[in-house]
Write a protein that holds these residues in place. Structure first.
Motif, mmCIF file in Angstrom:
data_model
loop_
_atom_site.group_PDB
_atom_site.id
_atom_site.type_symbol
_atom_site.label_atom_id
_atom_site.label_comp_id
_atom_site.label_asym_id
_atom_site.label_seq_id
_atom_site.Cartn_x
_atom_site.Cartn_y
_atom_site.Cartn_z
ATOM 1 N N GLN A 164 -9.542 -11.805 7.116
ATOM 2 C CA GLN A 164 -10.647 -12.788 6.758
ATOM 3 C C GLN A 164 -10.179 -13.978 6.221
ATOM 4 O O GLN A 164 -8.762 -14.069 5.813
ATOM 5 C CB GLN A 164 -10.904 -11.952 5.434
ATOM 6 N N ALA A 190 -15.873 -15.122 -2.382
ATOM 7 C CA ALA A 190 -16.363 -13.914 -2.588
ATOM 8 C C ALA A 190 -16.025 -13.459 -4.171
ATOM 9 O O ALA A 190 -16.908 -12.941 -4.802
ATOM 10 C CB ALA A 190 -16.168 -13.058 -1.505
ATOM 11 N N LEU A 227 -18.354 -12.771 -7.222
ATOM 12 C CA LEU A 227 -18.375 -11.514 -7.582
ATOM 13 C C LEU A 227 -18.147 -11.538 -9.423
ATOM 14 O O LEU A 227 -18.832 -10.928 -10.059
ATOM 15 C CB LEU A 227 -17.466 -10.463 -6.966
ATOM 16 N N ALA A 269 -20.324 -10.083 -12.093
ATOM 17 C CA ALA A 269 -19.772 -9.303 -13.146
ATOM 18 C C ALA A 269 -20.086 -9.997 -14.333
ATOM 19 O O ALA A 269 -20.498 -9.250 -15.538
ATOM 20 C CB ALA A 269 -18.546 -8.914 -12.917
ATOM 21 N N GLN A 315 -17.411 7.222 -12.542
ATOM 22 C CA GLN A 315 -17.891 6.275 -11.703
ATOM 23 C C GLN A 315 -17.346 6.402 -10.134
ATOM 24 O O GLN A 315 -17.878 6.374 -9.004
ATOM 25 C CB GLN A 315 -17.954 4.919 -11.985
ATOM 26 N N LEU A 369 -20.335 -8.644 -0.271
ATOM 27 C CA LEU A 369 -18.939 -9.347 -0.832
ATOM 28 C C LEU A 369 -17.935 -8.392 -1.316
ATOM 29 O O LEU A 369 -16.688 -8.861 -1.330
ATOM 30 C CB LEU A 369 -19.548 -10.082 -2.357
ATOM 31 N N MET A 370 -18.263 -7.097 -1.726
ATOM 32 C CA MET A 370 -17.314 -6.268 -2.316
ATOM 33 C C MET A 370 -16.545 -5.565 -1.087
ATOM 34 O O MET A 370 -15.777 -4.483 -1.435
ATOM 35 C CB MET A 370 -17.869 -5.258 -3.104
ATOM 36 N N ASN A 371 -17.360 -5.495 0.051
ATOM 37 C CA ASN A 371 -16.710 -4.671 1.216
ATOM 38 C C ASN A 371 -15.475 -5.171 1.499
ATOM 39 O O ASN A 371 -15.107 -5.492 2.839
ATOM 40 C CB ASN A 371 -17.778 -4.790 2.122
ATOM 41 N N ARG A 372 -14.695 -5.869 0.883
ATOM 42 C CA ARG A 372 -13.171 -6.296 1.296
ATOM 43 C C ARG A 372 -12.187 -5.453 0.260
ATOM 44 O O ARG A 372 -12.486 -5.198 -0.595
ATOM 45 C CB ARG A 372 -13.032 -7.532 1.395
ATOM 46 N N LYS A 373 -11.049 -5.515 0.870
ATOM 47 C CA LYS A 373 -9.909 -4.823 -0.035
ATOM 48 C C LYS A 373 -9.411 -6.181 -0.900
ATOM 49 O O LYS A 373 -8.741 -7.184 -0.281
ATOM 50 C CB LYS A 373 -8.995 -4.260 0.509
ATOM 51 N N PHE A 374 -9.227 -6.089 -2.238
ATOM 52 C CA PHE A 374 -8.760 -6.925 -2.899
ATOM 53 C C PHE A 374 -8.282 -6.621 -4.185
ATOM 54 O O PHE A 374 -9.112 -5.447 -4.726
ATOM 55 C CB PHE A 374 -9.426 -8.444 -3.156
ATOM 56 N N SER A 417 -11.976 -2.421 -7.930
ATOM 57 C CA SER A 417 -12.585 -1.302 -8.693
ATOM 58 C C SER A 417 -12.877 -1.742 -10.075
ATOM 59 O O SER A 417 -13.823 -1.236 -10.567
ATOM 60 C CB SER A 417 -11.534 0.104 -8.559
ATOM 61 N N LEU A 471 -13.976 -4.899 -10.794
ATOM 62 C CA LEU A 471 -14.980 -5.630 -10.799
ATOM 63 C C LEU A 471 -16.326 -4.693 -10.489
ATOM 64 O O LEU A 471 -17.337 -5.008 -11.173
ATOM 65 C CB LEU A 471 -14.984 -6.501 -9.568
#
Lengths: 276, 313, 417
Positions: free
Chosen positions: A3, A11, A15, A19, A262, B109-114, B118, B120
């Protein structure tokens, strides 16, 4: 999977903004709760909480029956959770594992119950409650709240159980387990994340519920926090800071419970919905 | 459907989701719940149907006469009712579109690893956990025409509305209510969509990339087909739930100003408890239920058709 | 074997569920479990619901009166019930209509009329001395029988902040001028209720204007919403709304708190409000004057005590009400009500007149007050109110002219039975 760094940064920024928007109202509740009254009706009132005014929170505990309210909410929420899951688990298991006449109708009916607004049913329910002697009873509230959330519980659990291979059931039955034993000893542990998810959903429903809690109780000692908090609206004298303090304390347990569980909730709901 | 008397173990023949057992067993499992729901939802619903054809009032809910379709005729002639219908339609469409699109966006947007993902995710999910009563209270204060933080922030960019009115403005009240509703509900759609995204087969995505597909093409060919059932389910759930939403709207505007946030649920509550005409309130409720029912039936038909077409593909 | 195990399993599940919920539930209806009627085997417990009990200043004081009653005798115990103010009427009607509800209810006057008409309150002639009551309490009589008695009567007058107001208005034009003059620097010259969420409050406020301009909502059961005097009253209120002198969207709770913080200069409000404002901020000065309308007519709002027709403890309820109407209790009540009045005529004490001189204004207008109800149609006041307020809000929002709005309201109101 590669990516672009830029894409990732953008992104994350987006986010973070989202948030921030998600959390801001709670922050603002806190700021409002600690704003001194002299500064309150001021177009440039403080933007940051004034920690010197944390005493306002204590005022909320002493001047309002908040503890009683929270206690009642806790009882109703916990009872709703237990009852809804207790009814939902066997129903979901049956709907998932068995084929029988009327199954499609029952499944559809469960879905249909989701369309019934509480406002539509509150008056007839009042008559039923009065006849059963359930007015002024937290148990009555538990019963009606669990009835309204049980279909959701069942549908999600049904999807989750669908995802458990029937080989597991059969292996246990070959070993001599009863149907109930299969359910309790084999299936339930596997769907534990979904159980956590629906437990939280049911808990929230009982915690947040307003119309029934308002209509079915006449005694102060039985008011839940939703009723108590809503009572501040239009009420002449309670300072807004105190109202916000109560609001914060009312919101915290639900949020805390959610944050704790969660991880399970996410996978649990996913298991239920992706299959469904 | 295989009959319940056969005990074949042939894996090919048997539908893997059906297990055979005593014929009465499923009913035993379901009976308690069925009875329970019948008492607490079935019976009141039947009574509500009866009330819709009656002239019952709030102070004598059991002493009434039947008036046939009078209530339905009366509400169909009431402009306020049709306004409620249109407000409801707008509200539902915007709610669903808003929560699903934002949820999808957030999930992508959240479907990546960073690092910190968790954290967020926990933060983004908080609005859904908050009680509607508390949200209504803080929303009203934040939208206050004079001292609300929303106007103060907007004023910085010169965007504050004329007079500062949100909840007392016939044009801005519904958007305000929608924003608060979407704010509360988008975490649900985000979470569910994210879970679905995470079940997208990675190999397909990589294969598509090797074939030279860009992000949009990969989305259309690989991601979307996988998550479409979930998005559809979430959409229908949001539709049904938004038809039911009560506390937020009631505690923020009570359906005002002049009916611009008056959904069918708000209207029936007002009719039942403020005007105290239970018959009319019930009639409005029945109409609302029919609308919900129609939407659900359409959904089932469409999703069945889609499922069938997927099988034949 | 399998069947027995299965049934045992299901039974165990159900039992476990019930036990768990039984453990987690609280006790149900304390009051209802006690003996009904006056019983020598122990005190009768009755419930008493009033929204005033939720007020921060006056609520606890009334609570003290209740405690005094409980301690003064051993036959009856009164338990106060707080219902949220905004949903008091609807909650009470739901519960009473469903055959339940508190034993004594302090109805909002408009709801009282409907309750009385529907036979939801018991007659209490046997415990009331008619001569001792205020004149306005004749509203609570139907067909020669008395079904309720006021808890408090609050008359309306102009309440203002003497530090802010330079010219106390004596007529309506002066009111508008002064309101405009005072609206500056974050301060508003005036305030009144104008939102959907406060329908009852809007009704009270607009009634004052209509009465003040010489109008009436109805005469002998016929709505008079298009009478010139009524149109004048509504137009006057609209004039204030358009003048930009009121905090838009503000509820009464908010603008009364604003008044307490010196952000609102004048309001036309009831006698209980100065106590509320004082309690919010004792430093803010308060003064009162007769409302600057062309005529002397002005409104009053009452909370009316009625005994629930569903009660099983009528004797106990009557015992409490009798005690409550005794001169000593009425004097205590008057002392804590501030500008409002108790059910019976109680002379003000010297110290009260010194501490709260404005109360005399509220007492003075007593002879000119009218209830907020259409004459002859009192029994359907809540529905009448809804029709009028709905049109009034459209008028405020500029969607319809005063004449057209009131004409529409007239047509709808004529359809009421």
């Amino acid at each position: 999977m590669k990516q672009s760094r830029l894409g990732l940064t953008i992104a994350i920024i987006v986010l973070l903004v989202i948030a921030g928007l998600a959390v801001f109202p709670f922050y603002w509740m806190f700021v409002t709760a600690t704003t001194p009254t002299s500064n309150f009706y001021d177009e440039s009132a403080q933007l940051f909480p004034n920690l010197a005014n944390l005493g306002n929170f204590f005022g909320a505990f002493t001047d309002t029956p908040m503890l009683s309210w929270l206690g009642n909410s806790a009882i109703v929420a916990t009872g709703t959770m237990v009852l809804a899951v207790a009814f939902g688990v066997p129903t979901a298991y049956a709907l998932s594992r068995f084929s029988f006449r009327g199954k499609a109708i029952i499944g559809l009916s469960l879905f249909l119950t989701q369309m019934l607004p509480e406002a539509v049913l509150v008056v007839p329910l009042f008559s039923i409650f009065a006849a059963l002697g359930l007015i002024n009873s937290l148990f009555g509230l538990i019963l009606v709240n669990a009835a309204f959330v049980m279909p959701v519980v069942t549908l999600v659990l049904m999807g989750a159980i669908d995802g458990v291979p029937t080989e597991i059931d059969e292996a246990a039955r070959v070993d001599g387990a009863t149907r109930v034993g299969v359910l309790t000893r084999m299936v339930i542990p596997i769907i534990a994340p979904s159980l956590a998810a629906v437990a939280v959903i049911a808990f929230f429903h009982g915690w947040n519920e307003y119309i029934f809690a308002l209509t079915f109780t006449t005694q102060d000692s039985l008011h839940t926090a939703s009723v108590g908090l809503a009572g501040f609206i239009g009420e002449l004298t309670t300072p807004t800071q105190q109202v916000m303090s109560v609001a914060i304390v009312y919101t915290l347990p639900a949020v805390a419970l959610y944050l704790l569980l969660q991880r399970f909730i996410v996978s649990g709901i996913a298991a239920g919905s992706v299959k469904g | 459907m295989t009959s319940s008397t056969t005990r074949q173990r042939s894996p090919r023949r048997r539908d893997p989701r059906r297990i055979h057992g005593l014929r009465s067993m499923p009913y035993l499992f379901i009976a308690p719940a069925a009875l329970y729901l019948f008492i607490f939802q079935g019976i009141p619903l039947i009574q509500e149907f009866r009330l819709a054809f009656s002239n019952a009032k709030l102070f004598r809910p059991n002493d009434f006469d039947f008036v046939g379709f009078d209530n339905f005729v009366s509400i169909s002639q009431d402009d306020g009712f049709w306004q409620a219908v249109s407000v409801t339609v707008v509200y539902v469409i915007c709610c669903v579109a808003g929560t699903v699109l934002i949820g999808l966006g957030v999930a992508l947007l959240m479907n990546r690893k960073f690092k910190g993902r968790s954290v967020l995710r926990s933060l983004i999910i908080i609005p859904w956990a908050a009680p509607p009563v508390a949200i209504a209270l803080i929303a009203v204060w934040m939208l206050d025409a004079r001292y609300g933080i929303v106007n103060r922030a907007l004023a910085l960019g010169g965007l504050a509305p004329e007079g500062g009115n949100w909840l007392n403005s016939t044009t801005l009240a519904l958007p305000a209510v929608l924003i608060v509703t979407i704010w509360q509900l988008f975490p649900f759609t985000s979470v569910v969509t994210l879970a679905a995204l995470q079940s997208v087969p990675e190999e397909l995505n990589e294969a598509a990339m090797l074939d030279g597909a860009n992000a949009r093409q990969r989305f259309a060919a690989v991601t979307w087909p996988t998550i479409r059932p979930t998005v559809a389910l979430v959409s229908i759930l949001m539709t049904i739930w938004s038809l039911r939403r009560f506390e937020l709207i009631w505690l923020m505007t009570q359906g005002g100003p002049v009916g611009t946030t008056n959904t069918l649920v708000i209207d029936l509550y007002r009719e039942s408890f403020i005007i105290r005409d239970l018959g009319q309130g019930a009639a409005i409720g029945i109409v609302g239920l029919l609308v919900s029912l129609t939407i659900t039936v359409i959904y089932f038909i469409l999703s069945n058709r889609a499922a069938r077409s997927e099988v034949t593909r | 074997m399998q069947r027995r195990n299965l049934l045992a399993g299901v039974a165990a599940l159900a039992a476990a569920g019930l036990i768990l919920t039984g453990c987690s539930s609280s006790t149900g209806g304390g009051g209802d479990a006690n003996n009904s009627g006056m019983n020598p085997d122990g005190p009768t417990v009755i419930t008493f619901a009033a929204s005033i009990l939720g007020e921060t200043q006056r609520g606890p004081l009334i609570g003290e009166m209740i405690t005094d009653f409980n301690e003064s005798q051993s036959d009856v115990i009164v338990t106060p019930v707080t219902i949220p103010f905004s949903s008091f009427g609807s909650t009470m009607f739901t519960q009473v209509g469903g055959g339940e509800g508190p034993d004594i209810i302090a109805w909002d006057e408009a709801d009282y009329f409907q309750a009385m008409d529907q036979g939801l309150t018991l007659p209490i002639d046997d415990i009331v001395d008619e001569d001792a009551l205020l004149a306005s309490s004749k509203n609570e009589i139907m067909d020669g029988k008395r079904y309720g008695v006021p808890l408090n009567v609050s008359n309306y007058a102009l309440i203002y902040n003497p530090d802010l107001v330079t010219n106390v208005p004596t007529n309506f034009d002066e009111l508008v001028a002064e309101a405009k003059a005072q609206t500056k620097d974050g301060v508003y010259g005036f305030a009144f209720r104008h939102t959907e969420a406060e329908e009852a409050g809007v009704w009270s406020d607009v009634s004052n204007y209509v009465y003040g301009f010489g109008g009436d909502w109805a005469k002998d059961g016929v709505p008079t919403l298009t009478d010139p005097a009524v149109i004048d009253g509504v137009t006057a209120m609209k004039e204030l709304y358009d003048a930009g002198v009121i905090p838009e969207g503000a509820t009464a709770a908010e603008y009364r708190k604003m008044f307490a913080e010196g952000k609102v200069a004048m309001i036309i409000d009831n006698g209980g409000v100065p106590t509320v404002i004082n309690g919010t901020n004792p430093a803010t000065p308060i003064a009162a004057a007769v409302a600057p309308f062309p005529t002397d007519s002005i409104g009053e709002i009452s909370a009316v005590l009625g005994i629930n027709v569903n009660t099983k403890k009528a004797d106990a309820a009557k015992a409490f009400l009798s005690w409550f109407l005794e001169p000593e209790q009425q004097a205590t009540l008057q002392g804590l009500l501030g500008g409002s009045q108790a059910a019976t005529t109680v002379p003000r004490t010297e110290e009260e007149l010194a501490a709260r001189p404005y109360v005399t204004v509220f007492d003075e207008v007593s002879a000119n007050t009218k209830a907020f109800a259409p004459e002859g149609l009192e029994a359907v006041t809540p529905q009448f109110r809804h029709i009028v307020v709905e049109q009034l809000l459209r008028i405020f929002q500029g969607q319809v002219s005063v004449e057209d709005g009131m004409a529409a309201a007239q047509k709808e109101a004529e359809g009421l039975k």
